[in-house]
Design a protein around this motif. Sequence first.
Motif, short mmCIF file in Angstrom:
data_model
loop_
_atom_site.label_atom_id
_atom_site.label_comp_id
_atom_site.label_asym_id
_atom_site.label_seq_id
_atom_site.Cartn_x
_atom_site.Cartn_y
_atom_site.Cartn_z
N LEU A 43 0.85 -1.19 0.00
CA LEU A 43 0.00 0.00 0.00
C LEU A 43 0.88 1.24 0.00
CD1 LEU A 43 -2.83 1.31 0.27
CD2 LEU A 43 -2.52 1.15 2.76
N GLU B 123 1.56 5.46 -0.07
CA GLU B 123 1.04 6.76 0.36
C GLU B 123 2.06 7.83 0.00
OE1 GLU B 123 0.20 6.58 4.52
OE2 GLU B 123 -1.52 5.22 4.29
N GLY B 124 1.56 8.96 -0.47
CA GLY B 124 2.43 10.09 -0.78
C GLY B 124 2.80 10.22 -2.23
N GLU C 169 1.61 8.46 -6.39
CA GLU C 169 0.73 7.54 -7.10
C GLU C 169 1.42 6.23 -7.46
OE1 GLU C 169 -0.31 8.67 -11.14
OE2 GLU C 169 1.30 10.21 -11.15
N SER D 94 2.36 2.54 -4.50
CA SER D 94 1.74 1.22 -4.38
C SER D 94 2.32 0.31 -5.48
CB SER D 94 0.22 1.32 -4.54
OG SER D 94 -0.35 2.06 -3.48
N THR E 32 5.60 6.42 1.42
CA THR E 32 5.79 5.11 2.03
C THR E 32 5.13 4.02 1.19
OG1 THR E 32 3.79 5.30 3.40
CG2 THR E 32 5.86 6.06 4.38
N SER E 33 5.67 2.83 1.28
CA SER E 33 5.09 1.62 0.70
C SER E 33 5.12 0.56 1.79
CB SER E 33 5.87 1.15 -0.53
OG SER E 33 5.94 2.18 -1.51
N GLU F 50 0.72 -5.03 2.52
CA GLU F 50 -0.73 -5.08 2.75
C GLU F 50 -1.26 -6.51 2.69
OE1 GLU F 50 -4.64 -2.57 1.32
OE2 GLU F 50 -3.13 -3.07 -0.20
#
Length: 227
Positions: free
Chosen positions: A75, A77-78, A80, A83, A220-221, A224
Amino acid sequence: MKRFVVLMLFLLLSACGDDSVEDPSISKNPPTTEEEQPKEVIEEPEEVVAEPEPEPNKIQLSNFFMQDGATATYLGEGNEYASYRARTQWHNDYTVSIFEDNGGSTLLRTYRISDESIDLIQEQGEFYDEFNPTDEELQALPKLSTFLKLPVEAGENIDDWEVISVNDTIDTPFQVFKQVIVLEKTDDTGAIQRRYIVEKYGEIKREFIMNEEDIEFVVTSTLESVE
Protein backbone atom coordinates in the motif's frame (compact mmCIF):
# COMPACT_ATOMS: atom_id res chain seq x y z
CA MET A 1 62.32 -122.85 40.04
CA LYS A 2 63.78 -119.63 41.40
CA ARG A 3 64.76 -118.59 37.88
CA PHE A 4 61.24 -119.30 36.67
CA VAL A 5 59.70 -117.08 39.36
CA VAL A 6 62.05 -114.25 38.51
CA LEU A 7 61.20 -114.59 34.81
CA MET A 8 57.47 -114.49 35.49
CA LEU A 9 57.84 -111.41 37.70
CA PHE A 10 59.85 -109.67 34.96
CA LEU A 11 57.17 -110.37 32.33
CA LEU A 12 54.43 -109.12 34.67
CA LEU A 13 56.21 -105.84 35.33
CA SER A 14 56.87 -105.37 31.61
CA ALA A 15 53.17 -105.74 30.84
CA CYS A 16 52.23 -103.16 33.46
CA GLY A 17 54.68 -100.60 32.03
CA ASP A 18 53.73 -101.01 28.35
CA ASP A 19 53.31 -97.50 26.73
CA SER A 20 50.73 -98.88 24.32
CA VAL A 21 48.22 -99.10 27.15
CA GLU A 22 46.82 -95.60 27.82
CA ASP A 23 44.77 -94.30 30.68
CA PRO A 24 41.69 -92.71 29.11
CA SER A 25 41.52 -90.23 31.95
CA ILE A 26 44.86 -88.74 30.98
CA SER A 27 44.90 -86.24 28.10
CA LYS A 28 47.58 -86.54 25.49
CA ASN A 29 48.01 -82.75 25.31
CA PRO A 30 49.31 -81.09 28.44
CA PRO A 31 47.26 -78.14 29.73
CA THR A 32 48.35 -74.83 28.34
CA THR A 33 49.49 -72.07 30.58
CA GLU A 34 47.53 -68.82 30.88
CA GLU A 35 49.92 -67.07 28.51
CA GLU A 36 49.52 -69.78 25.89
CA GLN A 37 45.71 -69.65 25.87
CA PRO A 38 44.20 -67.67 22.93
CA LYS A 39 43.35 -64.15 23.99
CA GLU A 40 39.95 -62.61 23.30
CA VAL A 41 40.22 -59.92 20.63
CA ILE A 42 38.48 -56.74 21.75
CA GLU A 43 37.59 -54.45 18.89
CA GLU A 44 38.10 -50.76 19.51
CA PRO A 45 34.84 -48.79 19.07
CA GLU A 46 34.71 -46.62 15.99
CA GLU A 47 35.39 -42.99 16.67
CA VAL A 48 32.19 -41.00 16.34
CA VAL A 49 32.73 -37.59 14.78
CA ALA A 50 30.22 -35.16 16.18
CA GLU A 51 28.45 -32.87 13.74
CA PRO A 52 29.29 -29.21 14.30
CA GLU A 53 26.56 -27.52 16.26
CA PRO A 54 24.91 -24.53 14.58
CA GLU A 55 25.89 -21.19 15.94
CA PRO A 56 23.27 -19.81 18.30
CA ASN A 57 21.10 -17.07 16.81
CA LYS A 58 22.82 -17.53 13.46
CA ILE A 59 20.81 -15.65 10.83
CA GLN A 60 20.04 -17.49 7.59
CA LEU A 61 20.10 -14.76 4.97
CA SER A 62 17.98 -16.81 2.55
CA ASN A 63 15.11 -16.35 5.03
CA PHE A 64 14.83 -12.67 4.06
CA PHE A 65 12.85 -13.50 0.94
CA MET A 66 9.37 -14.90 0.41
CA GLN A 67 8.70 -18.31 -1.05
CA ASP A 68 8.93 -18.97 -4.77
CA GLY A 69 5.87 -17.62 -6.58
CA ALA A 70 4.64 -15.48 -3.66
CA THR A 71 3.08 -12.16 -4.69
CA ALA A 72 2.94 -9.34 -2.17
CA THR A 73 0.88 -6.16 -2.43
CA TYR A 74 2.22 -2.93 -0.91
CA LEU A 75 0.00 0.00 0.00
CA GLY A 76 1.51 3.29 -1.10
CA GLU A 77 1.04 6.76 0.36
CA GLY A 78 2.43 10.09 -0.78
CA ASN A 79 2.87 9.21 -4.45
CA GLU A 80 0.73 7.54 -7.10
CA TYR A 81 3.48 5.01 -7.85
CA ALA A 82 4.19 4.14 -4.23
CA SER A 83 1.74 1.22 -4.38
CA TYR A 84 3.10 -1.86 -6.12
CA ARG A 85 2.99 -5.64 -6.39
CA ALA A 86 6.13 -7.73 -5.93
CA ARG A 87 6.51 -11.30 -7.21
CA THR A 88 9.29 -13.55 -5.92
CA GLN A 89 11.06 -15.98 -8.23
CA TRP A 90 13.77 -18.33 -6.95
CA HIS A 91 16.25 -19.47 -9.61
CA ASN A 92 18.21 -21.81 -7.32
CA ASP A 93 19.02 -22.12 -3.61
CA TYR A 94 21.12 -18.95 -3.58
CA THR A 95 19.72 -16.66 -6.29
CA VAL A 96 16.34 -14.93 -6.29
CA SER A 97 14.60 -12.19 -8.30
CA ILE A 98 11.91 -9.73 -7.29
CA PHE A 99 9.60 -8.27 -9.96
CA GLU A 100 8.05 -4.97 -8.83
CA ASP A 101 5.06 -3.68 -10.80
CA ASN A 102 3.80 -0.24 -9.75
CA GLY A 103 1.25 0.04 -12.53
CA GLY A 104 3.49 2.22 -14.65
CA SER A 105 6.49 -0.06 -15.15
CA THR A 106 8.07 -3.28 -13.89
CA LEU A 107 11.44 -3.28 -12.16
CA LEU A 108 13.54 -6.44 -11.92
CA ARG A 109 16.04 -6.91 -9.09
CA THR A 110 18.12 -10.08 -8.75
CA TYR A 111 20.04 -11.03 -5.60
CA ARG A 112 22.79 -13.55 -4.85
CA ILE A 113 22.90 -15.00 -1.34
CA SER A 114 26.06 -16.21 0.38
CA ASP A 115 26.80 -17.18 3.98
CA GLU A 116 27.77 -13.60 4.75
CA SER A 117 25.73 -11.27 2.55
CA ILE A 118 22.87 -10.64 0.15
CA ASP A 119 24.19 -8.85 -2.92
CA LEU A 120 22.26 -7.12 -5.68
CA ILE A 121 23.57 -8.46 -9.01
CA GLN A 122 20.99 -7.08 -11.44
CA GLU A 123 18.61 -4.11 -11.54
CA GLN A 124 16.64 -3.41 -14.69
CA GLY A 125 13.65 -1.14 -15.24
CA GLU A 126 10.94 -1.55 -17.85
CA PHE A 127 11.32 -5.30 -17.66
CA TYR A 128 8.33 -7.18 -19.07
CA ASP A 129 9.79 -10.52 -20.17
CA GLU A 130 10.30 -13.85 -18.44
CA PHE A 131 13.64 -14.23 -16.72
CA ASN A 132 14.96 -17.79 -16.65
CA PRO A 133 18.77 -17.65 -16.78
CA THR A 134 21.07 -20.62 -16.28
CA ASP A 135 23.10 -21.01 -13.10
CA GLU A 136 26.24 -20.13 -15.08
CA GLU A 137 24.67 -16.91 -16.34
CA LEU A 138 23.60 -15.94 -12.84
CA GLN A 139 27.03 -16.70 -11.43
CA ALA A 140 28.63 -14.45 -14.06
CA LEU A 141 26.60 -11.40 -12.99
CA PRO A 142 28.79 -9.00 -10.97
CA LYS A 143 27.86 -7.55 -7.59
CA LEU A 144 26.30 -4.11 -7.86
CA SER A 145 25.72 -3.42 -4.18
CA THR A 146 25.03 -5.18 -0.88
CA PHE A 147 21.46 -5.41 0.40
CA LEU A 148 22.23 -7.03 3.77
CA LYS A 149 25.28 -8.55 5.42
CA LEU A 150 26.35 -10.20 8.65
CA PRO A 151 26.69 -9.35 11.42
CA VAL A 152 23.38 -7.52 11.53
CA GLU A 153 23.94 -5.15 14.41
CA ALA A 154 22.89 -1.61 15.16
CA GLY A 155 25.56 0.83 14.03
CA GLU A 156 26.93 -1.40 11.27
CA ASN A 157 27.28 0.09 7.79
CA ILE A 158 26.18 -1.69 4.61
CA ASP A 159 27.48 0.35 1.69
CA ASP A 160 25.73 3.72 2.10
CA TRP A 161 23.18 2.33 4.56
CA GLU A 162 23.40 2.18 8.34
CA VAL A 163 21.68 -0.37 10.55
CA ILE A 164 19.53 1.79 12.83
CA SER A 165 17.74 -0.99 14.71
CA VAL A 166 17.49 -4.78 14.75
CA ASN A 167 14.52 -5.09 17.09
CA ASP A 168 11.90 -2.62 15.86
CA THR A 169 8.14 -3.23 15.90
CA ILE A 170 6.22 -2.20 12.77
CA ASP A 171 2.44 -2.18 12.36
CA THR A 172 1.36 -2.88 8.77
CA PRO A 173 -2.04 -3.54 7.17
CA PHE A 174 -0.93 -7.17 6.88
CA GLN A 175 0.14 -7.73 10.51
CA VAL A 176 2.33 -6.40 13.31
CA PHE A 177 5.96 -7.39 12.84
CA LYS A 178 8.55 -7.65 15.59
CA GLN A 179 12.35 -7.91 15.43
CA VAL A 180 12.39 -5.73 12.34
CA ILE A 181 15.74 -4.59 10.95
CA VAL A 182 15.78 -0.90 10.01
CA LEU A 183 18.29 0.42 7.48
CA GLU A 184 18.69 4.13 6.76
CA LYS A 185 20.71 6.32 4.44
CA THR A 186 20.84 10.05 3.72
CA ASP A 187 21.65 11.24 0.21
CA ASP A 188 23.41 14.41 -0.89
CA THR A 189 20.15 16.39 -0.90
CA GLY A 190 19.43 15.50 2.72
CA ALA A 191 16.58 13.14 1.80
CA ILE A 192 16.27 10.12 4.08
CA GLN A 193 15.47 6.62 2.88
CA ARG A 194 14.57 3.73 5.17
CA ARG A 195 14.10 0.02 4.62
CA TYR A 196 12.26 -2.21 7.08
CA ILE A 197 13.27 -5.86 6.74
CA VAL A 198 12.10 -8.96 8.58
CA GLU A 199 12.70 -12.70 8.21
CA LYS A 200 10.26 -14.73 6.05
CA TYR A 201 9.00 -11.59 4.30
CA GLY A 202 12.00 -9.47 3.42
CA GLU A 203 11.21 -5.81 2.89
CA ILE A 204 7.88 -5.04 4.56
CA LYS A 205 8.10 -1.27 4.31
CA ARG A 206 10.12 1.44 2.58
CA GLU A 207 10.09 5.10 3.40
CA PHE A 208 11.31 8.27 1.68
CA ILE A 209 11.42 11.53 3.67
CA MET A 210 12.40 14.88 2.21
CA ASN A 211 12.18 18.39 3.61
CA GLU A 212 11.62 21.16 1.11
CA GLU A 213 11.08 24.74 2.24
CA ASP A 214 10.28 23.50 5.74
CA ILE A 215 7.64 21.13 4.38
CA GLU A 216 8.13 17.43 5.04
CA PHE A 217 7.39 15.24 2.07
CA VAL A 218 6.90 11.55 2.95
CA VAL A 219 6.34 8.60 0.61
CA THR A 220 5.79 5.11 2.03
CA SER A 221 5.09 1.62 0.70
CA THR A 222 3.84 -0.86 3.31
CA LEU A 223 3.03 -4.57 3.05
CA GLU A 224 -0.73 -5.08 2.75
CA SER A 225 -1.22 -8.70 1.66
CA VAL A 226 0.59 -11.83 0.47
CA GLU A 227 -0.77 -14.36 -1.99
